[in-house]
Design an enzyme around this catalytic site. Structure first.
Site, short mmCIF file in Angstrom:
data_model
loop_
_atom_site.label_atom_id
_atom_site.label_comp_id
_atom_site.label_asym_id
_atom_site.label_seq_id
_atom_site.Cartn_x
_atom_site.Cartn_y
_atom_site.Cartn_z
N ASN A 338 15.46 4.25 -3.13
CA ASN A 338 14.90 3.71 -1.96
C ASN A 338 13.56 3.49 -2.24
O ASN A 338 12.88 4.31 -2.40
CB ASN A 338 15.27 4.42 -0.79
CG ASN A 338 16.71 4.05 -0.36
OD1 ASN A 338 17.05 2.97 -0.60
ND2 ASN A 338 17.39 4.89 0.27
N THR A 339 12.79 2.62 -2.40
CA THR A 339 12.22 1.56 -3.20
C THR A 339 11.46 0.58 -2.33
O THR A 339 11.84 0.34 -1.20
CB THR A 339 13.35 0.82 -3.94
OG1 THR A 339 14.04 1.75 -4.73
CG2 THR A 339 12.85 -0.33 -4.75
N THR A 340 10.41 -0.05 -2.91
CA THR A 340 9.80 -1.18 -2.22
C THR A 340 9.67 -2.33 -3.20
O THR A 340 9.41 -2.12 -4.39
CB THR A 340 8.44 -0.83 -1.61
OG1 THR A 340 8.08 -1.82 -0.64
CG2 THR A 340 7.34 -0.70 -2.65
N SER A 357 9.14 2.46 -6.81
CA SER A 357 10.06 3.30 -6.04
C SER A 357 9.82 4.78 -6.22
O SER A 357 9.40 5.25 -7.27
CB SER A 357 11.49 2.97 -6.45
OG SER A 357 12.42 3.81 -5.82
#
Length: 528
Positions: A338-340, A357
Site C-alpha cells: 500500500n503505496t503511493t 511505498s
C-alpha cells in the site's frame, strides 16, 4: 484530462501535486518536482509512503528519447536469515522489526537528483517541512484509511498518528514536527543523514530496542541501482516496466497473453473482454509467484517469461466458456540474452513514472524514534522456503509489488501507475487495454470500471458495481465468483498518468477518483 503546454504533476493528494507544480514553476526538473511531491506525500499520506520505504522510478529523457530505470529497494540485514529465524523458534517472518529491510527511498531521491536535478537539493523539501510543522487538513479518502487500517501502529506510533486515541477527522489539522525535523536533516546533510547520520542512528536504535538485526553497515553500504527497463510490444504500443525483483514483468506477460484474443472488437465491459483479462491475470500471477525474486540471488527467467511463443502457449489454456480456478505456473523457455504513485511531465516533455511505498498500510507500524516516520514491512514478502527464488537471505532484496510503468507509440509517451499491492499489474494491464484496445483517453482509462484478484488461486475476484449486473451474472455462469465492490473502490487502486505528445508539444494529465489527488498543471507565466 488536464491539458497544457507546460508541466503537470499528478499525485494522490492535491497539496503534493501543487508542491510539485510549484517546483516546476521555479525551474525545477520533472525529477525535482517528483521528489518534492513525494516528500509532501510522506507528510499528508503517511500510511502509504515515506522515508522509511522503498522507491522505483522510470525517467524518460525527451532529448534523447531514452528511458532510464532506478531500483531503490533495500536489502535484508546481513544478520537476518532463514537459519537465524529458526534459531529464534520462528517458522515464518513475524510482523514487526524482522520485516524491515534497509529503506531505499532517500538514497533513491539523492541518486536521481544528482543525475536529473536542477534546483538545489534543500529547496525540494521546503513544502514537506512546511506541512509537517504547520499542519495540513486531512482529506477524505486518506482519513478513511487512517481510521480503518491503523491496527499495525505500535506504541509511540499510535501516540503520534492517533492523537487523543483516534485518527484525525476529515478537515482536522494534523502536524508532525518530528518528521519536519527529519526532513530538515535530509535537506541539510543529504542522504548521509539517513544512512550514516542522525536519522540512521535513530533507526538503528529503534531496531536494537525491538530486537532487530539491522546494523550500521546495512545502511551505510546500501546503494540504489540503475537498471535497464524491460518491455513488450502490445498491438504496436511499447509497454515498459522495471525488471525483477518487482512484479512489473507480470503486466507484460498478461498483455502478451491478452494479445492472442480480439479484445478490441468487444466493449470493454463485455463478458468476452473481461473473461480474457481475468484468465490472463491468473496465468501470469501463477508465474510471478513461482519465478520472481532478486536476480542477484536467483535465476529469474525474465526473457522466457516475456517470450511471445510462451504467451501463446499460456493463452491456449484459456477456455472461452469456463473460468480456470487452478492456474498453475508454466515452464518458460530458457532464453539467454500500500503505496503511493505519482507522475510528472515538465514543459520540455521530460517524464517521470514514480512509485514509493511503505508496503502494507502503515508499514511495519514502527516509528523511528524522534523522526516522525514509519518503517516499511517489505521483508514480509520473503519466502522461508530456501529453494524458492524469493527465499530470505542476507543482503537480498524481496519480491516487490510496487511498479512504475511507461507506454508509448509514435509521439505519445505515457507515464502511469496504479497502486495497491498485487492489484498493480492487473490494473496496469486493464489500463493499457483501455487505451490500446478501447481507444480511451488517459482519464477515462483510469476511471473505467475494473476487477482485481487479491489472492493466488481460486476463482474469487473483486469487481466494481459499475460493471452491469447482467454482465456480472454471465461471468458467474462461466464460474467466476464475484465479490461486488463500490462504484470507485479503493481496492482497485488509485492511480495517475501523464501523457506527453512530442509532436504537438502538449501535455495531458489524469488522476483517479479512487484517491484524493489531482493532476495539477504548472502555472503559465501570466504574472511575469
Amino acid at each position: 484530462m488536464v491539458i497544457t503546454t507546460r508541466g503537470i504533476v499528478a499525485t494522490a493528494q492535491t497539496l503534493a501535486s501543487e508542491a510539485g507544480a510549484q517546483i516546476l514553476t521555479r525551474g525545477g526538473s520533472a525529477v525535482d518536482a517528483a521528489i518534492a511531491a513525494n516528500a509532501v506525500l510522506s507528510v499528508v499520506e503517511p500510511m502509504m509512503n515515506g522515508p522509511g520505504g522503498d522507491l522505483f522510478a522510470l525517467v524518460w529523457d525527451a532529448k534523447t528519447g531514452s528511458l532510464i530505470g532506478i531500483n531503490a529497494s533495500g536489502w535484508a540485514p546481513k544478520g537476518l536469515s532463514i537459519e537465524y529465524l529458526k534459531q529464534q523458534g520462528m517458522s515464518r517472518i513475524p510482523s514487526g522489526i524482522h520485516t524491515v529491510t534497509a529503506p531505499g527511498c532517500v538514497a533513491g531521491w539523492e541518486k536521481l537528483h544528482k543525475r536529473f536535478g536542477k534546483l538545489p537539493w534543500a529547496d525540494l523539501f521546503k513544502p514537506a517541512i512546511y506541512y509537517a510543522e504547520n499542519g495540513f487538513p486531512v482529506t477524505e479518502l486518506i482519513q478513511w484509511d487512517w481510521e480503518h487500517s491503523n491496527s499495525p501502529l505500535r506504541d509511540d506510533a499510535r501516540q503520534l498518528y492517533l492523537p487523543n486515541g483516534s485518527a484525525p477527522k476529515v478537515g482536522e489539522i494534523f502536524r508532525n514536527p518530528q518528521l519536519g525535523r527529519a526532513f530538515r536533516l535530509i535537506a541539510q546533510l543529504g542522504a548521509r543523514a539517513f544512512y550514516d547520520g542522525p536519522i540512521g542512528e535513530a533507526l538503528l536504535a529503534t531496531s536494537r530496542q525491538l530486537g532487530g538485526t539491522l546494523a550500521a553497515a546495512d545502511l551505510s553500504e546500501y546503494e540504489p541501482e540503475w537498471v535497464r527497463p524491460i518491455s513488450t510490444d502490445y498491438r504496436g504500443w511499447k509497454v515498459s516496466e522495471l525488471p525483477p525483483n518487482g512484479q512489473g514483468i507480470g503486466t507484460l506477460e498478461m498483455l502478451n497473453i491478452l494479445e492472442n484474443f480480439p479484445v478490441g472488437i468487444h466493449d470493454p465491459l463485455s463478458v468476452e473482454a473481461l473473461h480474457w483479462k481475468i484468465e490472463a491475470e491468473k496465468l501470469a500471477f501463477s508465474d510471478l509467484e513461482r519465478y520472481v525474486g532478486d536476480p542477484k540471488f536467483a535465476a529469474v527467467p525474465t526473457v522466457g517469461l516475456l517470450s511471445k511463443p510462451y504467451a501463446k502457449e499460456r493463452a491456449a489454456l484459456i477456455d472461452p466458456d469456463k473460468a480456470r480456478c487452478d492456474a498453475q505456473a508454466g515452464t518458460p523457455p530458457e532464453v539467454h540474452g500500500n503505496t503511493t504513485y505519482l507522475s510528472v511531465v515538465d514543459k520540455d516533455g521530460n517524464t517521470v513514472s514514480w512509485i514509493q511505498s511503505n508496503s502494507e498500510i502503515f508499514g511495519s507500524g514502527i516509528l523511528v524514534r524522534g523522526m516522525g516516520f514509519l518503517l516499511h514491512d517489505r521483508g514480509a514478502a520473503f519466502a522461508l522456503d530456501a529453494d524458492h527464488p524469493n527465499a530470505l537471505a542476507p543482503r537480498k532484496r524481496p519480491y516487490h509489488t510496487i511498479i512504475p510503468a511507461f507506454l508509448e507509440q509514435g509521439s505519445q509517451h505515457i507515464a502511469f501507475g496504479i497502486m495497491r499491492g498485487v492489484n498493480q499489474p492487473q490494473a496496469q494491464m486493464q489500463f493499457v487495454s483501455n487505451i490500446v484496445d478501447h481507444k480511451m483517453n488517459i482519464q477515462a482509462a483510469l476511471e473505467a470500471p475494473r476487477f482485481t484478484k487479491p489472492t493466488l488461486g481460486g476463482c474469487e475476484l473483486l469487481i466494481e458495481s459499475r460493471v452491469p449486473e447482467i454482465i456480472r451474472a454471465r461471468l458467474e455462469e462461466k464460474g467466476h465468483r464475484l465479490v461486488v465492490q463500490g462504484d470507485y473502490s479503493g481496492l482497485m487502486g488509485g492511480g495517475q498518468a501523464v501523457l506527453h505528445d512530442s509532436a504537438a508539444k502538449l501535455n495531458y494529465g489524469a488522476s483517479s477518483p479512487r484517491k484524493d489527488g489531482a493532476a495539477i498543471p504548472e502555472p503559465d507565466p501570466y504574472f511575469k
